[in-house]
Design a protein around this motif. Structure first.
Motif, PDB file in Angstrom:
ATOM      1  N   PRO A 100     -22.550 -20.925   4.032  1.00  0.00           N
ATOM      2  CA  PRO A 100     -22.555 -19.297   4.316  1.00  0.00           C
ATOM      3  C   PRO A 100     -21.316 -19.159   3.654  1.00  0.00           C
ATOM      4  O   PRO A 100     -20.261 -20.090   3.450  1.00  0.00           O
ATOM      5  N   ALA A 101     -21.409 -17.683   3.998  1.00  0.00           N
ATOM      6  CA  ALA A 101     -19.859 -17.037   3.329  1.00  0.00           C
ATOM      7  C   ALA A 101     -18.843 -17.252   3.875  1.00  0.00           C
ATOM      8  O   ALA A 101     -17.526 -17.646   3.040  1.00  0.00           O
ATOM      9  N   ALA A 102     -18.414 -17.969   4.953  1.00  0.00           N
ATOM     10  CA  ALA A 102     -17.762 -18.737   4.862  1.00  0.00           C
ATOM     11  C   ALA A 102     -16.515 -19.824   4.151  1.00  0.00           C
ATOM     12  O   ALA A 102     -15.161 -19.978   4.334  1.00  0.00           O
ATOM     13  N   ARG A 103     -18.016 -20.505   4.092  1.00  0.00           N
ATOM     14  CA  ARG A 103     -17.029 -21.417   2.559  1.00  0.00           C
ATOM     15  C   ARG A 103     -17.318 -21.750   1.621  1.00  0.00           C
ATOM     16  O   ARG A 103     -15.944 -22.473   0.905  1.00  0.00           O
ATOM     17  N   ARG A 104     -17.743 -19.999   1.271  1.00  0.00           N
ATOM     18  CA  ARG A 104     -17.276 -19.862  -0.409  1.00  0.00           C
ATOM     19  C   ARG A 104     -15.909 -18.831  -0.810  1.00  0.00           C
ATOM     20  O   ARG A 104     -15.099 -19.171   0.220  1.00  0.00           O
ATOM     21  N   ALA A 105     -15.040 -19.805  -1.793  1.00  0.00           N
ATOM     22  CA  ALA A 105     -13.730 -19.756  -1.810  1.00  0.00           C
ATOM     23  C   ALA A 105     -13.880 -18.401  -2.320  1.00  0.00           C
ATOM     24  O   ALA A 105     -14.811 -17.649  -3.132  1.00  0.00           O
ATOM     25  N   ARG A 158      -8.419 -15.894 -10.250  1.00  0.00           N
ATOM     26  CA  ARG A 158      -8.749 -16.905  -9.936  1.00  0.00           C
ATOM     27  C   ARG A 158      -8.559 -18.221  -8.845  1.00  0.00           C
ATOM     28  O   ARG A 158      -9.126 -16.904  -7.723  1.00  0.00           O
ATOM     29  N   GLN A 159      -9.814 -18.549  -8.950  1.00  0.00           N
ATOM     30  CA  GLN A 159     -10.331 -18.779  -6.819  1.00  0.00           C
ATOM     31  C   GLN A 159      -9.416 -19.997  -6.308  1.00  0.00           C
ATOM     32  O   GLN A 159      -8.829 -20.065  -6.685  1.00  0.00           O
ATOM     33  N   GLU A 160      -9.533 -19.584  -5.052  1.00  0.00           N
ATOM     34  CA  GLU A 160      -8.093 -19.483  -4.292  1.00  0.00           C
ATOM     35  C   GLU A 160      -9.043 -20.441  -3.363  1.00  0.00           C
ATOM     36  O   GLU A 160      -9.938 -19.457  -2.675  1.00  0.00           O
ATOM     37  N   VAL A 161      -9.118 -21.088  -2.601  1.00  0.00           N
ATOM     38  CA  VAL A 161      -9.546 -21.536  -0.475  1.00  0.00           C
ATOM     39  C   VAL A 161      -8.732 -20.942   0.045  1.00  0.00           C
ATOM     40  O   VAL A 161      -7.295 -20.523   0.292  1.00  0.00           O
ATOM     41  N   ILE A 162      -9.304 -20.520   0.812  1.00  0.00           N
ATOM     42  CA  ILE A 162      -8.736 -19.249   2.074  1.00  0.00           C
ATOM     43  C   ILE A 162      -9.138 -20.035   3.834  1.00  0.00           C
ATOM     44  O   ILE A 162     -10.048 -20.555   3.936  1.00  0.00           O
ATOM     45  N   ARG A 163      -7.929 -20.795   4.268  1.00  0.00           N
ATOM     46  CA  ARG A 163      -7.864 -21.644   4.996  1.00  0.00           C
ATOM     47  C   ARG A 163      -8.224 -20.415   6.317  1.00  0.00           C
ATOM     48  O   ARG A 163      -7.196 -20.113   6.935  1.00  0.00           O
ATOM     49  N   MET A 164      -8.969 -21.283   7.152  1.00  0.00           N
ATOM     50  CA  MET A 164      -9.518 -20.177   8.376  1.00  0.00           C
ATOM     51  C   MET A 164      -8.478 -21.415   9.421  1.00  0.00           C
ATOM     52  O   MET A 164      -8.470 -22.016   9.492  1.00  0.00           O
TER      53      MET A 164
END
Length: 98
Positions: free
Chosen positions: A81-86, A92-98
């Protein structure tokens, strides 16, 4: 992927691809599926096996059905799901916490 690759090898490669796509560490994944980072490490190194219960928890964690998880890394990442993609921030790749 080679045709003679075992299901276990395919699962390890798929989990690594999903972790990368989501910007997760082994610790993040362990927390998400209720196992320690050490257990994730052993499973990813092939020193321990992923169980069917682990597969169910991986699928719940990543929001994809079991067949998509077992279809290989490319397919599994495409099904995230799009919401799971960093997000890619500042190169650089970052985790976006919601």
């Amino acid at each position: 992927m080679p045709k003679n690759m075992s299901t276990e090898d395919t699962l390890r490669i798929t989990v690594a691809a999903l972790m990368r796509a989501c910007g997760e560490t082994q610790g993040d994944l362990g927390h998400g599926i209720r196992v320690s980072q050490g257990q994730v490490s052993r499973k990813q190194q092939g020193k321990a096996l992923w169980s069917l219960s682990d597969v169910d928890r991986l699928c719940a964690h990543y929001g994809i059905p079991v067949p998509d998880l077992l279809a290989g890394p490319t397919h599994a990442v495409q099904m995230l799901p799009a919401a799971r993609r960093a997000a890619l921030l500042a190169g650089r790749q970052e985790v976006i916490r919601m």
